[in-house]
Design a protein around this motif. Structure first.
Motif, PDB file in Angstrom:
ATOM      1  N   ARG A  49       6.934   0.276   9.273  1.00 36.95           N
ATOM      2  CA  ARG A  49       6.777   0.748   7.886  1.00 36.95           C
ATOM      3  C   ARG A  49       6.587   2.541   7.111  1.00 36.95           C
ATOM      4  O   ARG A  49       6.820   2.090   5.977  1.00 36.95           O
ATOM      5  N   LYS A  50       6.793   3.059   7.721  1.00 35.06           N
ATOM      6  CA  LYS A  50       7.656   4.428   6.992  1.00 35.06           C
ATOM      7  C   LYS A  50       8.732   4.535   6.747  1.00 35.06           C
ATOM      8  O   LYS A  50       9.007   4.925   5.507  1.00 35.06           O
ATOM      9  N   GLU A  86       9.871   1.840   5.920  1.00 38.05           N
ATOM     10  CA  GLU A  86       9.780   0.616   4.182  1.00 38.05           C
ATOM     11  C   GLU A  86       9.228   1.543   3.828  1.00 38.05           C
ATOM     12  O   GLU A  86       9.765   1.429   2.163  1.00 38.05           O
ATOM     13  N   THR A  87       8.482   2.612   3.529  1.00 42.40           N
ATOM     14  CA  THR A  87       7.923   3.418   2.185  1.00 42.40           C
ATOM     15  C   THR A  87       8.802   4.142   1.992  1.00 42.40           C
ATOM     16  O   THR A  87       9.041   4.396   0.385  1.00 42.40           O
ATOM     17  N   GLU A  88       9.599   4.370   2.785  1.00 42.14           N
ATOM     18  CA  GLU A  88       9.700   6.117   2.121  1.00 42.14           C
ATOM     19  C   GLU A  88      10.931   5.181   1.531  1.00 42.14           C
ATOM     20  O   GLU A  88      11.801   6.190   0.639  1.00 42.14           O
ATOM     21  N   PRO A 121       8.831   4.070  -2.896  1.00 37.77           N
ATOM     22  CA  PRO A 121       7.884   5.160  -2.420  1.00 37.77           C
ATOM     23  C   PRO A 121       6.987   4.560  -3.241  1.00 37.77           C
ATOM     24  O   PRO A 121       5.832   5.427  -3.760  1.00 37.77           O
ATOM     25  N   TRP A 169       2.566   0.447  -3.978  1.00 30.12           N
ATOM     26  CA  TRP A 169       1.233   0.268  -3.099  1.00 30.12           C
ATOM     27  C   TRP A 169       1.352  -0.393  -2.165  1.00 30.12           C
ATOM     28  O   TRP A 169       0.551  -0.453  -0.762  1.00 30.12           O
ATOM     29  N   CYS A 229       3.990  -0.976  -0.039  1.00 27.89           N
ATOM     30  CA  CYS A 229       4.515  -0.311   1.155  1.00 27.89           C
ATOM     31  C   CYS A 229       3.072   0.914   1.833  1.00 27.89           C
ATOM     32  O   CYS A 229       3.367   0.805   3.114  1.00 27.89           O
ATOM     33  N   TRP A 230       2.533   1.357   1.273  1.00 24.03           N
ATOM     34  CA  TRP A 230       1.743   2.556   1.342  1.00 24.03           C
ATOM     35  C   TRP A 230       0.722   1.750   1.693  1.00 24.03           C
ATOM     36  O   TRP A 230       0.149   2.127   3.003  1.00 24.03           O
ATOM     37  N   LEU A 266       0.955   0.566   5.455  1.00 27.55           N
ATOM     38  CA  LEU A 266       1.516   2.558   6.211  1.00 27.55           C
ATOM     39  C   LEU A 266       0.152   2.550   6.781  1.00 27.55           C
ATOM     40  O   LEU A 266       0.171   2.851   7.411  1.00 27.55           O
ATOM     41  N   ALA A 271      -3.012   8.061   3.342  1.00 32.73           N
ATOM     42  CA  ALA A 271      -1.677   7.059   2.824  1.00 32.73           C
ATOM     43  C   ALA A 271      -2.938   5.373   1.850  1.00 32.73           C
ATOM     44  O   ALA A 271      -2.238   4.828   1.153  1.00 32.73           O
ATOM     45  N   ALA A 297      -2.235   4.338  -1.679  1.00 35.61           N
ATOM     46  CA  ALA A 297      -2.046   3.321  -2.521  1.00 35.61           C
ATOM     47  C   ALA A 297      -3.011   3.163  -3.159  1.00 35.61           C
ATOM     48  O   ALA A 297      -2.236   2.130  -4.577  1.00 35.61           O
TER      49      ALA A 297
END
Length: 163
Positions: free
Chosen positions: A113-114, A116-118, A121, A124, A126-127, A130, A146, A150
């Motif tokens: 998940r991290k 994916e979020t990076e 970024p 929302w 992904c956040w 996360l 987090a 989001a």
């Protein structure tokens, strides 16, 4: 639904407590003005401030809860490829006999998940996912951070109706 009911009941108890603080603060200020007591005045201001600050914190938490609920509904309705809540990933993690998520498995999910979020970024979704991974890894303070991020990212995109 049980968490929402518990939050409502605890919020109601806190409202009564804060109302009592405000009332006691007002009474102490009245005593201070009537008797000219500096001590009663200082205590009245402090208790009144405690009630006001507590009400502000309660209001912020209610707003946060409603905002995260709106995001959950919007994400649940998301039918794009790779979208959605994806709670099945968390639900399928191995658990101890007591029901706790296996720490190593949660860390692996968190790493995915991290990444994916990076990679995205400003998304929302992904956040939000996360935050769920942080929560599964028992890191609730980072999960809240987090989730707040989001909410900030989604604010202009998600209406109160959830669409």
């Amino acid at each position: 639904m049980r968490a929402r009911t518990t939050a409502f009941l605890l919020g109601a108890v806190l409202v009564f407590y804060l109302a009592g603080c405000v009332w006691r603060g007002v009474l102490a200020l009245q005593t201070a003005f009537r008797d000219g007591s500096v001590t009663a005045g200082a205590l009245g201001v402090a208790v009144l401030a405690f009630g006001v600050v507590g009400a502000w914190f309660l209001w912020r938490e209610i707003q946060f809860g409603l905002a995260t609920e709106r995001l959950a509904v919007a994400l649940d309705d998301d039918e794009t490829p790779g979208g959605g809540l994806r709670y099945d990933e968390i639900d399928s993690l191995p658990r101890s006999p007591g029901g706790r998520v296996d720490r190593n498995a949660a860390d692996e999910l968190f790493a995915r998940r991290k990444a994916e979020t990076e990679a995205t970024p400003d998304d929302w979704r992904c956040w939000y996912r996360l935050a769920a991974a942080y929560y599964a890894a028992k890191d609730s303070s980072r999960a809240r951070l987090a989730m707040r991020h989001a909410v900030r990212l989604a604010a202009p995109k998600v209406s109160p109706s959830g669409s």
